[in-house]
Scaffold this motif. Sequence first.
Motif, PDB file in Angstrom:
ATOM      1  N   VAL A  24       1.325  18.180 -33.853  1.00  0.00           N
ATOM      2  CA  VAL A  24       2.267  18.858 -33.128  1.00  0.00           C
ATOM      3  C   VAL A  24       1.707  19.974 -32.777  1.00  0.00           C
ATOM      4  O   VAL A  24       2.071  20.762 -31.795  1.00  0.00           O
ATOM      5  N   THR A  52       5.766  17.984 -24.334  1.00  0.00           N
ATOM      6  CA  THR A  52       7.039  18.426 -24.874  1.00  0.00           C
ATOM      7  C   THR A  52       7.572  17.336 -25.672  1.00  0.00           C
ATOM      8  O   THR A  52       7.829  17.547 -26.881  1.00  0.00           O
ATOM      9  N   LEU A  53       7.591  15.942 -25.139  1.00  0.00           N
ATOM     10  CA  LEU A  53       8.037  14.867 -25.726  1.00  0.00           C
ATOM     11  C   LEU A  53       7.108  14.784 -27.186  1.00  0.00           C
ATOM     12  O   LEU A  53       7.628  14.465 -28.224  1.00  0.00           O
ATOM     13  N   SER A  56       7.870  17.317 -29.880  1.00  0.00           N
ATOM     14  CA  SER A  56       9.156  17.024 -30.400  1.00  0.00           C
ATOM     15  C   SER A  56       9.145  15.651 -31.423  1.00  0.00           C
ATOM     16  O   SER A  56       9.691  15.952 -32.451  1.00  0.00           O
ATOM     17  N   LEU A  59       7.233  16.802 -34.523  1.00  0.00           N
ATOM     18  CA  LEU A  59       8.198  17.574 -35.335  1.00  0.00           C
ATOM     19  C   LEU A  59       9.104  16.779 -36.196  1.00  0.00           C
ATOM     20  O   LEU A  59       9.414  16.917 -37.285  1.00  0.00           O
ATOM     21  N   ILE A  60       9.797  15.885 -35.391  1.00  0.00           N
ATOM     22  CA  ILE A  60      10.729  15.140 -36.050  1.00  0.00           C
ATOM     23  C   ILE A  60      10.147  14.320 -37.278  1.00  0.00           C
ATOM     24  O   ILE A  60      10.696  14.093 -38.402  1.00  0.00           O
TER      25      ILE A  60
END
Length: 138
Positions: A24, A52-53, A56, A59-60
Amino acid sequence: MVELTFEYWNKLAEQMITINSLLVGFSIAVIANLLVSETKTRLTNNIMVASTLAASFFLISVFASTKLLLMTTDGYPVKVANNDLFLPRIIGGTAYVFGIISLLTMVSMAGWTKSRNMGIFTTSIGILTFLFILIMLT
């Protein structure tokens, strides 16, 4: 089906948190560089979307792995059964796979910003890397 121990899930969650945190950070660094860049082409916009994907999804996965780590650590205040680990495992694993795909997409597109030959090279390396990852997952 073999039932895995909480100790196993705990160690796996620790490793996934470390890996995802690094990935990330890398993805966010690419986003930051693109934000300050003066280049506004369709390709750089697509690289920004892929970055960005990736950030994200990673991070999830970090937060799903953190929940898994907490739930499998001695002293967790709520009684946890193996079924309770299902949702963070599925969400974290799925997000990790989509993060890897997004990251490889970003890497594959990056070479096209320099030249056709570099684009072919980075796309080939991205596809080859994806194939090796698939082999390791089976």
